[in-house]
Write a protein that holds these residues in place. Structure first.
Motif, mmCIF file in Angstrom:
data_model
loop_
_atom_site.group_PDB
_atom_site.id
_atom_site.type_symbol
_atom_site.label_atom_id
_atom_site.label_comp_id
_atom_site.label_asym_id
_atom_site.label_seq_id
_atom_site.Cartn_x
_atom_site.Cartn_y
_atom_site.Cartn_z
ATOM 1 N N SER A 75 0.808 -1.209 0.000
ATOM 2 C CA SER A 75 0.000 0.000 0.000
ATOM 3 C C SER A 75 0.837 1.252 0.000
ATOM 4 O O SER A 75 0.327 2.344 -0.127
ATOM 5 N N ASN A 88 -5.590 0.056 5.856
ATOM 6 C CA ASN A 88 -4.858 1.084 5.117
ATOM 7 C C ASN A 88 -4.537 0.640 3.683
ATOM 8 O O ASN A 88 -4.640 1.405 2.723
ATOM 9 N N SER A 100 -6.144 -1.522 1.928
ATOM 10 C CA SER A 100 -7.383 -1.574 1.143
ATOM 11 C C SER A 100 -7.760 -0.192 0.643
ATOM 12 O O SER A 100 -8.215 -0.021 -0.504
ATOM 13 N N GLU A 101 -7.570 0.837 1.471
ATOM 14 C CA GLU A 101 -7.891 2.192 1.033
ATOM 15 C C GLU A 101 -6.988 2.619 -0.129
ATOM 16 O O GLU A 101 -7.451 3.227 -1.098
ATOM 17 N N GLU A 102 -5.680 2.293 0.007
ATOM 18 C CA GLU A 102 -4.772 2.655 -1.071
ATOM 19 C C GLU A 102 -5.159 1.954 -2.378
ATOM 20 O O GLU A 102 -5.141 2.550 -3.472
ATOM 21 N N GLN A 122 -8.056 0.928 -3.203
ATOM 22 C CA GLN A 122 -9.311 1.477 -3.706
ATOM 23 C C GLN A 122 -9.063 2.760 -4.485
ATOM 24 O O GLN A 122 -9.666 3.018 -5.526
ATOM 25 N N GLU A 123 -8.113 3.603 -3.932
ATOM 26 C CA GLU A 123 -7.788 4.840 -4.623
ATOM 27 C C GLU A 123 -7.182 4.565 -5.998
ATOM 28 O O GLU A 123 -7.534 5.209 -7.000
ATOM 29 N N LYS A 124 -6.238 3.627 -6.019
ATOM 30 C CA LYS A 124 -5.620 3.287 -7.301
ATOM 31 C C LYS A 124 -6.641 2.734 -8.288
ATOM 32 O O LYS A 124 -6.622 3.029 -9.491
ATOM 33 N N GLU A 125 -7.517 1.912 -7.793
ATOM 34 C CA GLU A 125 -8.541 1.327 -8.670
ATOM 35 C C GLU A 125 -9.451 2.405 -9.231
ATOM 36 O O GLU A 125 -9.782 2.408 -10.437
ATOM 37 N N SER A 126 -9.810 3.367 -8.420
ATOM 38 C CA SER A 126 -10.668 4.463 -8.883
ATOM 39 C C SER A 126 -9.942 5.292 -9.933
ATOM 40 O O SER A 126 -10.525 5.701 -10.951
ATOM 41 N N ASP A 127 -8.648 5.551 -9.672
ATOM 42 C CA ASP A 127 -7.868 6.331 -10.638
ATOM 43 C C ASP A 127 -7.792 5.606 -11.985
ATOM 44 O O ASP A 127 -7.981 6.210 -13.057
ATOM 45 N N SER A 172 -11.102 5.707 -13.904
ATOM 46 C CA SER A 172 -11.355 6.992 -14.554
ATOM 47 C C SER A 172 -10.533 7.133 -15.829
ATOM 48 O O SER A 172 -11.016 7.648 -16.853
#
Length: 867
Positions: free
Chosen positions: A18, A140, A142-144, A146-151, A154
């Protein structure tokens, strides 16, 4: 993580990083006492302090990412600690607190569980804190993630939108291009004319484009013609001024089929120019001397003989092309052969290259060397068939005008190889006999005809399709030309006639000698009737002797004729040959042999002769048949018989009728002749009514002549017999029917008749033992026996013989009477043989009963069992 496969959870588990920071991030700095020497999945999740029984227990956890990855590591030291898999943690019923309580409970040793109550209880808090820290780290991460997956999602959406826009743009451009192309195609292909002033009207664009193209092509042709004319003039000036062809030779040295074709064309044009301008070089001065062309003096002057220069160049060019063609042929380079053949065809019609290909073919070279050692015509034909099929494939690929080359090749094979071998075969056969020559000619025609048909069916250059009409016609023409010298006009039928006369005269030689030496009857009316046959017989004999003494005959031919005639070579004087009476007898075997030769000739005539000449040819064969077999053979034998019969009409001695057996073969031979003439020869002449009627009249006259002579023989024989009977009756004495009593020989007649009757009785007794007889047959046997008995009783028999003859009647009854009557007759049987006896023997009785068809019935079997 339900979609991931279950893997064993040991002390070490890999978790995606992460934090991009490569340095490790420690969750606990407690020293790690976990044993990593064990494989993953077999390392216990325990704490070594538990094993030592210490009250304080620690479990350390840390994240390690030596390769950019973060690894959660949990250490413990508990003997026989439990192991888990991801399935244990991914279960929907998984609860962290329950899991920790169970783990803590399992970590307490068994001896401590049952120990005193005052012992210190296990403290799960360290473990809880450790797991909580691990869970926080996982959160932590998982949040990272999730951010990468969202980026990334997009970015993907933006790329898809951009891709769709690009496809729409390209599609629009493609539609525009297609529409422009369709508009252009319609404008070019629209047949509607347009106003030449309306340049914006697309309907006339096609015609304008075509017109522009045609004008451009025409201008290009004019340009090329101008360039060619300029170059041609340049070459002509070079020839006239320098006596060389430098420019043309430069093109020749460049190589290539196009350059060679251009050289050939220009050389031909220069040759024509030379013929028109340089008349002196061609010996045509037009009466004005050198330098005068078409009556105009001084039109062209040359210091060199342009004809010689051009001919030398053409010869060099041709030889070079032919050499190149030969080299390509050896290498089987068909494309280069095709180029050379095209150039030479444009150069001189291709005659030289065809001659090189055909004349220098290895097949003809080998045949010229081995022509005298060939085993047979058939072997040559088999080889020709293979060569033709192989070479036609090469000719098709090597020549643009392949049919012309194939025709030349066919002509060369037929006119050289096959014709030479055919002549050798026929010459050899002719040294044996005329019949051998005709048979060889016929078989050779069949062999070559089969070759032609096979080549037509194969197709040669048109393989696998049949031959073209031109090639087929060439094959037929070549085959016919081979045999023209042998079948033209009357030469063939005369050869058949010669062969038949030779064979027939040889076969009838002894027959003719015998009848020429027999004693002739006194001259008179009957002798004059046989005069014509005698003349023909003598002519046939003389023809045989003359042929035999001819210097044209080979030794083999003479041996064949002597063998057919049955004469030995040692008989020097053929007129002194000994003959027997059997040689002068008519023989149907000889007649059938002669008819076989004739039938063979008819068959050959139909296959080798012309259909229009068939009636005339069969008429010739009919004349030969009627002369050789009808007059020389049959009528000569009948004349001899008639002479013998006529000579005995007034004879005072007992007549000699040995001539009568010759009548039957004469009639048989005449019947064979008549049937063959009617069913074969006359039917083949139906196309010519005049010839057919003449043949019918000739045949009728010949057969009637034989019949008349046969009738005359029979009439003369009757006269001979009546004369002898009359003479015998006249010698009867008048007192023969007034004998004295003592001269009557009655006793001898009785003894003779009785002995003969008893012998006949014995024969009949044995005769009826051989047949199976049914009820109807028994009646027939009874009638026959009744006639036998009546006939025998008419003779002068004694009483014993007459009684024995009556025994035959009893035998007849045995085949028709019933069982009871048979049983009565079985009681009066003799034990000895039946022949000459008054009673029937028991064995004969049993044999006759067994010959009855119903002998297996109960009543008959009872009679037989009672014997």
């Amino acid at each position: 993580m339900p979609d991931q496969p279950a893997t064993p959870l040991s002390a070490t588990s890999t978790i995606p990083p992460s934090n991009p920071d490569p340095s490790p991030r420690k969750l606990n700095t407690r020293p790690n006492t976990f044993n990593e020497d064990r494989p993953i999945g077999q390392r216990p999740l325990t704490n070594p302090d538990f094993a030592r029984g210490q009250p304080s227990h620690t479990i350390s956890s840390e994240f390690l990412h030596p390769n950019g990855e973060e690894r959660l590591r949990v250490e413990g030291a508990v003997p026989r600690g439990p192991s888990f898999t991801l399935d244990d943690f991914s279960n929907k019923d998984f609860i962290v607190r329950v899991f920790v309580d169970s783990l803590a409970e399992s970590a307490v040793p068994a001896n401590r569980r049952s120990g005193p109550a005052n012992q210190q209880a296990f403290d799960p808090k360290p473990l809880i804190r450790t797991f909580e820290n691990a869970l926080q780290g996982l959160g932590n991460l998982s949040e990272e993630l999730q951010e990468k997956e969202s980026d990334l999602q997009s970015k993907v959406r933006r790329a898809e939108v951009q891709h769709d826009q690009t496809l729409d743009t390209l599609g629009l451009k493609l539609d525009q291009s297609i529409k422009q192309f369709e508009d252009l195609d319609i404008s070019l292909n629209n047949p509607t004319t347009m106003d030449r002033g309306s340049r914006n009207d697309p309907s006339g664009g096609g015609n304008i484009a075509v017109q522009i193209g045609e004008k451009l092509e025409e201008l290009d042709r004019k340009r090329r013609r101008a360039l060619d004319a300029n170059f041609l003039i340049q070459c002509w000036l070079e020839v006239g001024e320098t006596g060389e062809l430098t420019s043309l030779q430069d093109i020749q040295r460049q190589g290539g089929a196009d350059n060679k074709v251009r050289c050939a064309v220009i050389a031909h044009q220069l040759m024509r120019i030379s013929q028109r301008l340089d008349l002196a070089a061609w010996g045509q001065t037009n009466g004005h001397g050198r330098g005068v062309t078409n009556g105009v003096a001084g039109a062209f002057r040359s210091n060199y003989n342009t004809r010689e220069v051009l001919e030398k160049f053409c010869e060099t060019l041709e030889q070079e092309l032919l050499k190149q063609f030969n080299n390509s042929y050896r290498k089987q380079n068909f494309d280069d052969m095709m180029e050379c053949a095209k150039v030479l065809h444009d150069f001189n019609g291709g005659a030289s290259v065809i001659a090189v290909f055909v004349n220098q073919h290895q097949f003809f070279i080998d045949r010229n060397q081995l022509i005298t050692e060939e085993p047979s015509l058939q072997s040559l034909i088999d080889e020709v068939k293979v060569i033709m099929q192989e070479e036609s494939f090469i000719i098709k690929r090597a020549f643009p005008y392949y049919e012309t080359v194939l025709i030349k090749f066919i002509q060369r094979i037929f006119q050289q190889s096959i014709q030479q071998r055919l002549e050798m075969v026929l010459e050899k056969a002719d040294t044996i006999s005329s019949l051998a020559f005709l048979r060889s000619l016929h078989s050779s025609r069949n062999y070559i005809s089969a070759l032609v048909e096979d080549l037509k069916a194969h197709g040669l250059t048109e393989h696998p399709e049949p031959c073209s009409a031109q090639i087929s016609q060439t094959l037929d023409q070549q085959m016919e030309e081979l045999f023209v010298p042998y079948i033209v006009g009357n030469s063939y039928i005369e050869q058949e006639k010669k062969s038949l006369e030779e064979m027939n005269n040889s076969l009838l030689f002894k027959y003719n000698i015998y009848h020429s030496r027999r004693k002739k009857a006194p001259t008179g009316f009957m002798a004059s009737l046989a005069q014509q046959g005698s003349q023909l017989m003598a002519s046939a004999k003389d023809a045989y002797l003359e042929r035999l003494d001819s210097s044209d005959l080979t030794q083999t031919q003479k041996e064949m004729m002597l063998r057919v005639a049955g004469v030995q070579e040692t008989d020097k004087n053929k007129n002194d040959i000994e003959v027997s009476d059997q040689d002068g007898v008519l023989s149907t075997a000889n007649a059938k042999r002669m008819m076989t030769w004739l039938a063979e000739s008819v068959r050959r005539t139909l296959e080798l002769g012309s259909p229009s000449d068939t009636p005339k040819d069969v008429a010739t064969l009919l004349n030969l048949l009627m002369a050789s077999m009808g007059q020389v053979y049959v009528e000569t034998g009948l004349d001899a018989a008639l002479e013998k019969a006529t000579a005995q009409e007034n004879s005072k001695t007992e007549p000699d009728l040995t001539y009568l057996p010759s009548i039957r073969p004469a009639v048989t031979i005449a019947s064979i002749m008549s049937r063959f003439i009617t069913t074969v020869l006359i039917r083949l002449a139906e196309a010519n009514t005049t010839v057919r009627r003449s043949m019918e009249a000739q045949s009728k006259m010949g057969i009637e002549s034989i019949e008349k002579k046969t009738n005359n023989i029979m009439k003369s024989t009757i006269d001979v017999l009546l004369n002898w009977v009359t003479k015998s009756l006249a010698s009867q004495k008048k007192v023969d029917y007034l004998p004295k009593d003592e001269t009557i020989d009655g006793t001898n007649l009785e003894v003779f008749s009785s002995e003969l009757a008893l012998s006949v009785q014995r024969l009949l007794i044995e005769h009826y033992k051989k047949y199976k007889i049914n009820a109807a047959g028994g009646l027939m046997v009874t009638k026959d026996i009744s006639k036998y008995v009546a006939t025998l009783k008419e003779w002068n028999l004694n009483k014993d013989a007459e009684t024995s003859v009556e025994l035959l009647t009893e035998i007849g009854y045995l085949f028709i009477i019933g069982p009871e009557a048979l049983r009565e007759r079985s009681r009066n049987l003799a034990t000895g043989p039946s022949g000459g006896s008054k009673k029937l023997a028991k064995a004969d009785f049993k044999t006759y009963i067994q010959n009855r068809e119903d002998y297996k019935s109960v009543g008959i079997q009872s009679v037989l069992s009672g014997l």
